[in-house]
Design a protein around this motif. Structure first.
Motif, mmCIF file in Angstrom:
data_model
loop_
_atom_site.group_PDB
_atom_site.id
_atom_site.type_symbol
_atom_site.label_atom_id
_atom_site.label_comp_id
_atom_site.label_asym_id
_atom_site.label_seq_id
_atom_site.Cartn_x
_atom_site.Cartn_y
_atom_site.Cartn_z
ATOM 1 N N PRO A 198 0.839 -1.201 0.000
ATOM 2 C CA PRO A 198 0.000 0.000 0.000
ATOM 3 C C PRO A 198 0.871 1.247 0.000
ATOM 4 C CG PRO A 198 -0.682 -1.545 1.691
ATOM 5 C CD PRO A 198 0.601 -2.058 1.136
ATOM 6 N N PRO A 199 0.493 2.292 -0.677
ATOM 7 C CA PRO A 199 -0.759 2.480 -1.417
ATOM 8 C C PRO A 199 -0.682 2.034 -2.882
ATOM 9 C CG PRO A 199 0.445 4.531 -1.323
ATOM 10 C CD PRO A 199 1.311 3.499 -0.647
ATOM 11 N N LEU A 200 0.233 1.150 -3.196
ATOM 12 C CA LEU A 200 0.389 0.732 -4.595
ATOM 13 C C LEU A 200 -0.242 -0.640 -4.816
ATOM 14 C CD1 LEU A 200 4.185 1.654 -4.774
ATOM 15 C CD2 LEU A 200 2.260 3.067 -5.464
ATOM 16 N N HIS A 201 -1.186 -1.010 -3.978
ATOM 17 C CA HIS A 201 -1.667 -2.386 -3.955
ATOM 18 C C HIS A 201 -3.004 -2.581 -4.662
ATOM 19 C CE1 HIS A 201 -4.063 -0.224 -1.128
ATOM 20 N NE2 HIS A 201 -4.940 -1.189 -1.214
ATOM 21 N N ALA A 202 -3.688 -1.481 -5.003
ATOM 22 C CA ALA A 202 -5.110 -1.605 -5.326
ATOM 23 C C ALA A 202 -5.363 -2.467 -6.557
ATOM 24 C CB ALA A 202 -5.733 -0.222 -5.513
ATOM 25 N N TRP A 203 -4.362 -2.544 -7.463
ATOM 26 C CA TRP A 203 -4.556 -3.365 -8.660
ATOM 27 C C TRP A 203 -4.879 -4.804 -8.302
ATOM 28 C CZ3 TRP A 203 -1.334 -7.548 -9.109
ATOM 29 C CH2 TRP A 203 -0.175 -7.536 -8.337
ATOM 30 N N LEU A 204 -4.316 -5.281 -7.193
ATOM 31 C CA LEU A 204 -4.458 -6.702 -6.862
ATOM 32 C C LEU A 204 -5.893 -7.025 -6.456
ATOM 33 C CD1 LEU A 204 -1.901 -8.738 -4.792
ATOM 34 C CD2 LEU A 204 -4.313 -9.155 -4.625
ATOM 35 N N ALA A 205 -6.396 -6.269 -5.493
ATOM 36 C CA ALA A 205 -7.750 -6.541 -5.026
ATOM 37 C C ALA A 205 -8.780 -6.168 -6.088
ATOM 38 C CB ALA A 205 -8.013 -5.775 -3.743
ATOM 39 N N ASP A 206 -8.383 -5.337 -7.035
ATOM 40 C CA ASP A 206 -9.260 -4.943 -8.127
ATOM 41 C C ASP A 206 -9.343 -6.060 -9.175
ATOM 42 O OD1 ASP A 206 -10.679 -3.605 -10.073
ATOM 43 O OD2 ASP A 206 -9.014 -2.345 -10.713
ATOM 44 N N ALA A 207 -8.193 -6.614 -9.551
ATOM 45 C CA ALA A 207 -8.161 -7.502 -10.714
ATOM 46 C C ALA A 207 -8.344 -8.979 -10.364
ATOM 47 C CB ALA A 207 -6.837 -7.308 -11.460
ATOM 48 N N TYR A 255 -9.309 -4.719 5.264
ATOM 49 C CA TYR A 255 -10.136 -4.674 4.064
ATOM 50 C C TYR A 255 -10.799 -6.014 3.790
ATOM 51 C CZ TYR A 255 -9.978 -0.016 2.348
ATOM 52 O OH TYR A 255 -10.213 1.319 2.207
ATOM 53 N N ALA A 256 -10.151 -7.104 4.228
ATOM 54 C CA ALA A 256 -10.783 -8.406 4.046
ATOM 55 C C ALA A 256 -12.053 -8.502 4.888
ATOM 56 C CB ALA A 256 -9.809 -9.511 4.414
ATOM 57 N N VAL A 257 -12.050 -7.835 6.057
ATOM 58 C CA VAL A 257 -13.250 -7.846 6.884
ATOM 59 C C VAL A 257 -14.384 -7.115 6.160
ATOM 60 C CG1 VAL A 257 -14.244 -7.113 9.083
ATOM 61 C CG2 VAL A 257 -11.915 -7.973 9.006
ATOM 62 N N LEU A 258 -14.032 -6.092 5.386
ATOM 63 C CA LEU A 258 -15.056 -5.299 4.703
ATOM 64 C C LEU A 258 -15.585 -5.983 3.443
ATOM 65 C CD1 LEU A 258 -13.360 -1.802 4.945
ATOM 66 C CD2 LEU A 258 -15.484 -2.472 6.033
ATOM 67 N N ALA A 259 -14.794 -6.906 2.872
ATOM 68 C CA ALA A 259 -15.152 -7.448 1.568
ATOM 69 C C ALA A 259 -16.268 -8.477 1.670
ATOM 70 C CB ALA A 259 -13.924 -8.073 0.928
ATOM 71 N N ASN A 260 -16.994 -8.635 0.568
ATOM 72 C CA ASN A 260 -18.122 -9.555 0.491
ATOM 73 C C ASN A 260 -17.851 -10.654 -0.535
ATOM 74 O OD1 ASN A 260 -20.667 -10.625 0.887
ATOM 75 N ND2 ASN A 260 -21.652 -9.242 -0.570
ATOM 76 N N ASP A 261 -17.113 -10.323 -1.589
ATOM 77 C CA ASP A 261 -16.774 -11.291 -2.624
ATOM 78 C C ASP A 261 -15.699 -12.237 -2.069
ATOM 79 O OD1 ASP A 261 -16.610 -11.387 -6.012
ATOM 80 O OD2 ASP A 261 -14.965 -12.267 -4.881
ATOM 81 N N LEU A 481 -14.525 1.150 -0.728
ATOM 82 C CA LEU A 481 -13.595 1.919 -1.561
ATOM 83 C C LEU A 481 -12.167 1.688 -1.101
ATOM 84 C CD1 LEU A 481 -15.299 5.412 -1.819
ATOM 85 C CD2 LEU A 481 -15.476 3.468 -3.366
ATOM 86 N N ASP A 482 -11.271 1.612 -2.032
ATOM 87 C CA ASP A 482 -9.852 1.512 -1.691
ATOM 88 C C ASP A 482 -9.126 2.596 -2.485
ATOM 89 O OD1 ASP A 482 -7.433 0.691 -0.767
ATOM 90 O OD2 ASP A 482 -7.765 -1.423 -1.186
ATOM 91 N N VAL A 483 -7.801 2.594 -2.430
ATOM 92 C CA VAL A 483 -7.104 3.707 -3.085
ATOM 93 C C VAL A 483 -7.277 3.682 -4.604
ATOM 94 C CG1 VAL A 483 -5.397 4.089 -1.294
ATOM 95 C CG2 VAL A 483 -4.909 2.489 -3.133
ATOM 96 N N ASP A 484 -7.804 2.591 -5.155
ATOM 97 C CA ASP A 484 -8.036 2.639 -6.599
ATOM 98 C C ASP A 484 -9.128 3.655 -6.935
ATOM 99 O OD1 ASP A 484 -9.924 1.101 -5.439
ATOM 100 O OD2 ASP A 484 -9.974 -0.457 -6.979
ATOM 101 N N TRP A 485 -9.804 4.170 -5.882
ATOM 102 C CA TRP A 485 -10.749 5.268 -6.099
ATOM 103 C C TRP A 485 -10.056 6.425 -6.813
ATOM 104 C CZ3 TRP A 485 -11.106 10.373 -4.402
ATOM 105 C CH2 TRP A 485 -12.352 10.980 -4.595
ATOM 106 N N LEU A 486 -8.749 6.583 -6.477
ATOM 107 C CA LEU A 486 -8.011 7.706 -7.060
ATOM 108 C C LEU A 486 -8.015 7.660 -8.579
ATOM 109 C CD1 LEU A 486 -4.968 7.981 -4.657
ATOM 110 C CD2 LEU A 486 -6.908 9.524 -4.861
ATOM 111 N N GLN B 76 -19.821 1.657 -0.083
ATOM 112 C CA GLN B 76 -20.598 2.293 -1.148
ATOM 113 C C GLN B 76 -21.434 1.213 -1.827
ATOM 114 O OE1 GLN B 76 -20.742 5.446 -1.631
ATOM 115 N NE2 GLN B 76 -18.997 6.139 -0.416
ATOM 116 N N PRO B 77 -22.482 1.609 -2.541
ATOM 117 C CA PRO B 77 -23.256 0.604 -3.277
ATOM 118 C C PRO B 77 -22.362 -0.162 -4.249
ATOM 119 C CG PRO B 77 -24.273 2.767 -3.431
ATOM 120 C CD PRO B 77 -23.004 2.957 -2.699
ATOM 121 N N GLU B 78 -22.750 -1.399 -4.557
ATOM 122 C CA GLU B 78 -21.873 -2.239 -5.369
ATOM 123 C C GLU B 78 -21.658 -1.704 -6.782
ATOM 124 O OE1 GLU B 78 -23.919 -5.879 -4.619
ATOM 125 O OE2 GLU B 78 -22.147 -6.778 -3.736
#
Lengths: 561, 96
Positions: A198-207, A255-261, A481-486, B76-78
């Motif tokens: 972090p903060p260069l990690h967002a690609w991983l949880a995104d892709a 962030y894993a606690v926040l995730a649903n997928d 939301l994670d830093v990929d929001w940027l 946020q919403p999905e």
């Protein structure tokens, strides 16, 4: 006898051969090629191989030493397992991409110089992105594009670093990189992007959660661990990494606690687990480096196992969100069992692989009396167990009945999971062969009463807290939301807003300019146009009169002079 | 052996399993209090049951911090990105 055959060669050749084969033959090749690769890895002899000169630069294709062999071995093993897991997939693009990707990762790990490393580094990106794209949805296409762009930036940073390094040192040899200077930071940044710091990690949880079911296994194993290898090689004892790594372990967990997928939960746990390795690299002691290498080895196995379990659930049910799942253990008992082996391994329960490698890193912190780092590293397993062993497992396989009635996963998937689960358990009870692979001699035994007691208390009381707080942990139909929001949110909107306002200004300016031009045109037309003063045809009489006036004036003024 | 049925039996005895676990938890802490620590490197090394408390508190802390963050801003919403994507229309008309 040929002294050295690069294992990547077999995998690249296999990647090209695979599309030509059909049916059974393709399936045989799919497992045969990784086995051949593994055999070639087993045949590697220590030393520098495949050296040649290219435009005055010394390149080394095969540096075989203890450190590179740890990674080569585990890459080879996981490639075989993942290939078995993917046997049922009829998509040669994925298979070829996976082989090419694994070949590139092996090439990067065996590279003895920075230029070779760079070439394989880029090859990894362009082969692996197909494992995301072949999931065939608009979401995965866009996620793959973002993955590609981030890694392209990483690649450029690496190249810039390598060029500067070559300019300043005159050498391309890839060893510990001297602290300070532009090359140090450029290359470090590139490695940190791939290690998902972090903060260069967002690609991983995104892709990763958008990748194909079988592709995610390769992705989870190769990219970040190649980066761990390069950090171990180039940046041992960089204190920044120690802190970043410790923060990573906690960041991923939260962030894993926040995730649903379910695969996003696992993806965030890659970040958390790689944090241990990055932290260990930052400490840089003999014990810590052994811990990083052994944790990378065990991590690849149990993380692949977890992704295989989650993938089997998604494959059989078509659902990937915790809120849609539940009560699957009756229908997929073997998947459940194997998944739990992965879950207790990642949490670090005694008798399973995470315990013998992770505790090495926390002990390394303790031996250096790094109390804050130690407490952070001790805290993370509680979160790991919380979100994988408890939250993910509970809401997927147990809890309320979701009404889903899937069949057990196909035999090839179960076999692959069984193999990985066996290795997780075997390493856990008998870690000596793993320790024998380590870059430095290992003088460590995880099985002492103090450590076992500590881990068991830590994890089991985490379990107690989980069940007390059960209603707060349930998955929610939201995203975090994670830093990929940027670059997906704010930054993108900013760029789009900027684009829109530039377009608007451009349009306005053109309207004004056009209007001004029109006015000018009309005024020209008025003077010089058909009826303009200057274009009027003059009657002969007026011409004669003007001539007469001219001559008369000449006469008058000319004579006077 | 039918693994599914075996697991089902275990799940049906969930209450008993929970009791066994609670006893195990208590025993672990007791052992930790009785057995002297192997090392004393940190101030907390001598405290029996410290890892138990630390694990318990850490777990609750993770949940609290995560939920707090979620409530504050990150939840946020999905379809958050899709719904707010200024290019969404162009995307739908173009590739995809």
């Amino acid at each position: 006898m040929i002294e050295f055959i690069h294992p990547s060669l077999a995998l690249f050749a296999g990647a090209l051969l695979l599309p030509l084969l059909r049916g059974q033959l393709q399936k045989i090749a799919l497992v045969g090629i990784p086995l051949l690769g593994l055999a070639l890895i087993a045949l590697l002899q220590p030393g520098q191989h495949g050296q040649f000169e290219f435009m005055g630069m010394n390149l080394v294709l095969g540096r075989v030493d203890a450190l590179s062999m740890v990674f080569a071995w585990v890459f080879g093993i996981i490639l075989v397992i993942a290939a078995i897991y993917a046997l049922h997939v009829r998509d040669w693009i994925q298979h070829s991409a996976a082989l090419g990707y694994a070949g590139s990762a092996l090439g990067a790990v065996l590279a003895g110089d920075l230029l070779t490393l760079y070439v394989f580094w880029e090859l990894m990106v362009i082969t692996s992105v197909w494992l995301i794209w072949r999931n065939d949805s608009g979401v995965s296409f866009r996620a793959g594009m973002r993955y590609l762009i981030i890694h392209a930036i990483g690649g450029v940073l690496l190249l810039a670093g390598v060029v500067i390094y070559y300019q300043t040192t005159g050498s391309l040899a890839f060893d510990a990189i001297e602290v300070g200077g532009a090359a140090f930071w450029f290359i470090l940044l590139a490695f940190m992007i791939n290690a998902a710091v972090p903060p260069l990690h967002a690609w991983l949880a995104d892709a990763y959660p958008e990748a194909t079911i079988t592709g995610a296994i390769f992705l989870s194993a190769l990219t970040t661990k190649t980066a761990v290898y390069t950090l171990m090689r180039g940046y041992p004892g960089t204190e920044l990494l120690m802190w970043m790594g410790a923060i990573m372990t906690l960041y991923g967990v939260i962030y894993a606690v926040l995730a649903n997928d379910i695969r996003r939960i696992l993806a965030y746990h890659i970040i958390s687990q790689v944090g241990y390795m990055v932290c260990a690299v930052g400490m840089g002691t003999v014990m810590a480096m052994n811990g990083a290498a052994s944790h990378a080895f065990t991590h690849i196995l149990y993380k692949a196992l977890l992704f295989m379990g989650a993938g089997a659930v998604i494959y059989m049910t078509g659902k990937s969100r915790l809120t849609d799942l539940g009560g699957l253990y009756r229908h997929m008992p073997w998947t459940f069992l194997f998944f739990m082996v992965g879950a207790v391994s990642i949490a670090g329960f005694p008798l399973f692989s995470g315990f013998v490698s992770k505790t090495m890193i926390t002990e390394a912190a303790a031996m250096d009396y790094r109390s804050i780092i130690f407490l952070m590293l001790l805290m993370a397993p509680a979160g790991t167990f919380l979100s994988i062993g408890l939250k993910l497992a509970w809401f997927t396989f147990l809890d309320r009945d979701s009404g889903l009635r899937p069949k057990e996963a196909p035999a090839n998937m179960l076999l692959a999971m069984g193999l990985a689960a066996f290795l997780c358990f075997a390493i856990g009870v008998y870690p000596q062969p793993l320790y024998a692979l380590m870059p430095n001699p290992v003088d460590y035994n995880a099985y002492n009463i103090g450590l076992i007691l500590k881990e068991l208390q830590l994890l089991l009381f985490t379990g107690l807290a989980f069940f007390l707080a059960l209603k707060f942990v349930r998955g929610k139909n939201v995203m975090a939301l994670d830093v990929d929001w940027l670059y997906r949110g704010g930054g993108k909107w900013l760029v789009v807003a900027l684009r829109n306002s530039i377009t608007a200004v451009n349009r306005q300016t053109r309207v004004h300019v056009n209007a001004a031009l029109g006015r000018y045109g009309r005024s020209v037309d008025r003077r010089h146009g058909r009826d303009g003063k200057l274009a009027r045809s003059w009657p002969t009489g007026s011409m004669a009169m003007w001539t007469a006036i001219l001559l008369a004036s000449l006469l008058v003024f000319g004579i006077r002079n | 052996m039918d693994l599914g049925r075996l697991l089902e039996k275990l799940v049906n005895r969930g209450r008993l399993l929970a009791m066994i676990m609670l006893v195990l938890l208590a025993v672990l802490v007791l052992i930790d209090i009785v057995v002297p620590p192997a090392y004393v490197r940190f101030p907390w090394d001598g405290i029996g049951g410290f890892p138990a408390v630390y694990g318990f508190v850490s777990c609750l802390a993770f949940i609290a911090v995560a939920k707090g963050l979620g409530k504050l801003f990150v939840y946020q919403p999905e379809d958050y990105y899709e719904a707010r994507d200024p290019n969404a229309d162009a995307d739908r008309n173009g590739h995809d």
